[in-house]
Design a protein around this motif. Structure first.
Motif, PDB file in Angstrom:
ATOM      1  N   ILE A 105       1.871  -4.628   0.881  1.00  0.00           N
ATOM      2  CA  ILE A 105       2.016  -3.382   0.123  1.00  0.00           C
ATOM      3  C   ILE A 105       3.323  -3.485  -0.652  1.00  0.00           C
ATOM      4  N   ASN A 106       3.205  -3.830  -1.892  1.00  0.00           N
ATOM      5  CA  ASN A 106       4.388  -4.088  -2.712  1.00  0.00           C
ATOM      6  C   ASN A 106       4.398  -3.117  -3.882  1.00  0.00           C
ATOM      7  N   LEU A 107       5.152  -2.036  -3.697  1.00  0.00           N
ATOM      8  CA  LEU A 107       5.156  -0.972  -4.708  1.00  0.00           C
ATOM      9  C   LEU A 107       6.551  -0.670  -5.236  1.00  0.00           C
ATOM     10  N   PRO A 136      -8.375   6.502  -3.964  1.00  0.00           N
ATOM     11  CA  PRO A 136      -7.212   6.225  -3.124  1.00  0.00           C
ATOM     12  C   PRO A 136      -7.513   6.515  -1.668  1.00  0.00           C
ATOM     13  N   ILE A 137      -6.773   5.844  -0.781  1.00  0.00           N
ATOM     14  CA  ILE A 137      -6.966   6.045   0.652  1.00  0.00           C
ATOM     15  C   ILE A 137      -6.776   7.498   1.017  1.00  0.00           C
ATOM     16  N   GLY A 171       6.272   4.805   2.653  1.00  0.00           N
ATOM     17  CA  GLY A 171       5.383   5.958   2.666  1.00  0.00           C
ATOM     18  C   GLY A 171       3.920   5.547   2.566  1.00  0.00           C
ATOM     19  N   GLU A 172       3.618   4.623   1.650  1.00  0.00           N
ATOM     20  CA  GLU A 172       2.241   4.172   1.484  1.00  0.00           C
ATOM     21  C   GLU A 172       1.783   3.351   2.687  1.00  0.00           C
ATOM     22  N   SER A 173       2.680   2.546   3.255  1.00  0.00           N
ATOM     23  CA  SER A 173       2.344   1.765   4.447  1.00  0.00           C
ATOM     24  C   SER A 173       2.067   2.682   5.629  1.00  0.00           C
ATOM     25  N   THR A 174       2.829   3.753   5.736  1.00  0.00           N
ATOM     26  CA  THR A 174       2.602   4.713   6.814  1.00  0.00           C
ATOM     27  C   THR A 174       1.249   5.382   6.659  1.00  0.00           C
ATOM     28  N   LYS A 191      -7.020  -3.036  -2.001  1.00  0.00           N
ATOM     29  CA  LYS A 191      -7.107  -4.351  -1.374  1.00  0.00           C
ATOM     30  C   LYS A 191      -6.238  -4.450  -0.132  1.00  0.00           C
ATOM     31  N   TYR A 192      -5.089  -3.768  -0.124  1.00  0.00           N
ATOM     32  CA  TYR A 192      -4.189  -3.946   1.004  1.00  0.00           C
ATOM     33  C   TYR A 192      -4.711  -3.324   2.284  1.00  0.00           C
TER      34      TYR A 192
END
Length: 734
Positions: free
Chosen positions: A181-183, A10-11, A191-194, A148-149
């Protein structure tokens, strides 16, 4: 060696160690404790790493730190030889970090201790280039082999011109609108986009462009790393395209993300754009000095039914065509800083719209009546107070709103404060203005502010034109209690006589800042000292307050045989324009343990200050325009004080400039002491030493006064003052 990949890390992995081995077997990337993968090594880096001469001396049995972010690590190689690795930290998602091994240098065992290889000086320029290439190579590896995103997010950013500026929020919302980012739930996606944004920021794909004070946010732009990433990949996916002319578009059916930047925007061939039937994002950018027609073609959006993002920011668009109603899939409309005067009522069909950015649209005065029909709207971005005259009727139906900077309370049906009742997903800051239009406490309670748990800043504002005390406002404000998780509170132009009981409730454990401005009829400050996390307190123009006493610090002196420390975290305290304030007392030893900055300004009747000598964290004190204040507080000032500024305080000035006064010892130790903007601290120290010497030597008062008139002169330099003393002492044979 064929690359071997295990499960993708994970990032936000806790630690990423990237090892470049000498033999060229590969770089090993650890993504957290349970993730590992091998990636081919950089050939040039491997060859360069083995060349050079002996450099600086470091002990080889422990890691050597070169700087805060670079260090050398020594390891035993498989052949028994010592080998060193230069590694650099590249911060990712705080507090996680990545350590990148930028090169491996080898040393034989027979090299004497304390002499390690760090690179040849003659190759310094080449070494810098290698380091830069290594960092770029590693960051690209991270992008290509992570989620991938992350890669698509960079490709998305590559569409922006190099001088295009954006906010963090706006880019995150565009990523979500595009579906990169489609969660599922909004909070998870944001949160994940941030986190993705923060990773790209720390890797250099996004760079800061400066702070925009108008919107109180940091601006960013695309970094040079993005172009390097595209060049390394030697291609740009057909769905991401950036052009200077629509004639360059060769395959309109493959284009999904289109960015157009024109020197002459009047010449846009909208016909080509209309043929891009699969277009998901259209971004039109105005180059410097260019102009654009103020109207888009009326049929522009008839065929662009898949469009999700429409970015017309910074263009000269004054109107949107009614054909925008065909954009059923549109999720993000960005009209930032355009001269648009109004939005069409046909926008009622944009039921999937999530983000509407109207910031900086200074010609816009109203929102369309259909605004309440945009039921999926999450972010309504505009300067409500500066741009609008009133809220659109029924805006309370937008229960999914997360961003709304302000709400204008109206008298008409559909604009009452009760419209806020179901907006419990609001986050960030909220200004509620025109509170004079709230008539009863029951009406105020309908706003249900305490249920809006994601709000961090609330400002409650009445009209500044109220001339009389209004007791009804006391009950209204009592009913506007914010959520307990609030961090910042502002109250402006309140006309009640008493501040609400909840304002000093210790249950507000996260409140760090409070501003009370022009609460003109309040004669008592509440016990704000009981707030456990308060760091910044500003009290301005509370003209009825005559005395600040121990109640300001605490309600009860002793509770359970233990005295509470007042203002346990306060760092900055400001009293400004308190017209009737005469005394400030009640601060006891132990109170204000972390106070660093104290400002007392424009308090015309102030004569008494509390003891400050126990404030061992105090660094800066400013006393401005307090003409009745005749002395500094008893006990003097703390030895930690670094700056004292006294301005327009004639009585206090006299006390501090007269060697016979008791205030001399209180100021002589302060490194930076200013009176009426003139530095006086060194003069004070000179005076203090001078008086000590002449008192000991028995110099007459007349002789003393003779030289004192020369010493304290704003135009006299410190060297001249010292010279005058030396001459006097020499003449007096002291």
């Amino acid at each position: 060696m064929v690359p071997v990949y295990e499960e993708k890390a994970p990032i936000c992995s806790s630690v990423l160690a990237i090892t470049q081995t000498i033999s060229g077997y590969g770089r090993r990337i650890h993504g957290g404790r349970d993730h590992e993968r091998i990636i081919h090594s950089h050939p040039e880096l491997s060859s360069q790493a083995t060349r050079g001469n002996t450099g600086a001396s470091f002990p080889h049995d422990e890691d050597q730190k070169i700087s805060d972010h670079v260090k050398i690590v020594w390891k035993n190689g498989v052949d028994g030889q010592l080998q060193s690795t230069i590694i650099e930290e590249v911060k990712a998602d705080s507090p996680e970090s990545y350590w990148i091994e930028l090169g491996v240098k080898r040393r034989d065992k027979d090299v004497s201790a304390g002499h390690s290889y760090v690179g040849a000086k003659e190759d310094e320029g080449k070494e810098e280039e290698i380091w830069h290439e290594a960092k770029l190579d590693v960051s690209i590896d991270m992008v290509l082999h992570n989620e991938k995103y992350l890669k698509d997010s960079i490709l998305f950013c590559s569409l922006f011109p190099s001088d295009y500026e954006f906010t963090k929020d706006m880019l995150v919302w565009q990523w979500i609108a595009e579906g990169l980012i489609n969660l599922g739930e909004d909070e998870i996606m944001e949160g994940e986009s941030t986190r993705c944004f923060d990773t790209l920021l720390n890797l250099g794909y996004i760079v800061p462009a400066g702070y925009n004070h108008c919107i109180d946010q940091m601006k960013y732009r695309v970094g040079e790393q993005v172009n390097a990433f595209i060049q390394k990949q030697q291609y740009l996916e057909p769905k991401f395209q950036k052009y200077l002319d629509t004639e360059e578009i060769t395959d309109v059916l493959k284009v999904e993300h289109l960015s157009l930047a024109f020197k002459e925007i009047d010449c846009i061939n909208f016909g080509t754009i209309k043929q891009c039937g699969h277009l998901k994002m259209l971004s039109i950018h105005r180059c410097y000095g260019s102009k654009m027609k103020n109207l888009l073609p009326s049929d522009l959006f008839l065929e662009l039914r898949a469009l999700k993002i429409l970015n017309l920011s910074h263009t000269d668009i004054m109107d949107l065509p009614s054909s925008i109603e065909n954009l059923k899939e549109l999720q993000c409309l960005d009209m930032y800083e355009t001269p648009i005067m109004g939005l069409p009522e046909s926008m009622r069909c944009l039921s999937n719209l999530r983000t509407l950015n109207l910031d900086g649209c200074l010609s816009l005065m109203t929102l369309p009546k259909c605004t309440s029909m945009l039921i999926n709207l999450r972010h309504l971005v505009l300067n409500v107070v500066g741009q609008l005259q009133s809220m659109p009727a029924g805006i309370g139906k937008l229960s999914k709103l997360r961003t709304l900077r302000a709400f204008l309370v109206g008298e008409e049906e559909g604009s009452h404060i009760g419209e806020l009742k179901d907006m419990n997903k609001l986050k960030g800051s909220l200004l509620i203005s025109n509170l004079e239009n709230v008539s009863t406490k029951e009406e105020a309670a309908e706003a249900c502010l305490c249920n809006k748990q994601d709000l961090k800043m609330i400002e409650l504002r009445w009209s500044d034109l109220q001339d009389n005390k209004n007791p009804d406002e006391e009950e209204i404000l009592e009913s506007l209690q914010p959520p307990l998780g609030i961090q910042e509170l502002k109250i402006f132009f309140y006309s009640g006589g008493v501040l609400p009981s909840w304002i000093s409730n210790p249950s507000f454990t996260e409140v760090v800042s409070i501003t009370l401005y022009r609460c003109r009829y309040c004669d008592t400050l509440p016990p704000l000292g009981e707030l456990p996390a308060l760091k910044f307190l500003s009290v301005l123009e509370m003209n009825e307050v005559v005395e600040i006493n121990s109640f300001f610090c605490r309600r009860n002196q002793i509770t359970n045989q233990r005295r509470y420390v007042a203002f346990p975290k306060l760092k900055k305290l400001s009293f400004d324009s308190m017209a009737k304030l005469e005394k400030w007392t009640g601060a006891e030893n132990g109170d204000f343990p972390y106070l660093r900055h104290l400002i007392i300004a424009h308090c015309g009747k102030l004569v008494v200050l509390p003891c400050l000598s126990h404030l061992n964290s105090l660094l800066y004190v400013e006393i401005i325009n307090c003409p009745q204040l005749s002395c500094l507080p008893e006990g003097g000032l703390p030895t930690t004080l670094e700056l004292l500024m006294i301005k327009d305080c004639p009585k206090l000035k006299e006390r501090c400039c007269n060697d016979q006064s008791d205030d001399w010892p209180k100021v002589a130790h302060i490194p930076a002491f200013y009176i009426n903007n003139q530095k006086a601290s060194v003069c004070a120290a000179i005076f203090f030493c001078f008086n000590a010497i002449v008192n000991h030597a028995g110099v007459s008062i007349d002789q003393r006064r003779n030289v004192q008139g020369t010493l304290y002169c704003p135009d006299s330099s410190e060297q001249n003052n010292a010279y005058a003393i030396c001459c006097f002492l020499n003449r007096s044979h002291v």
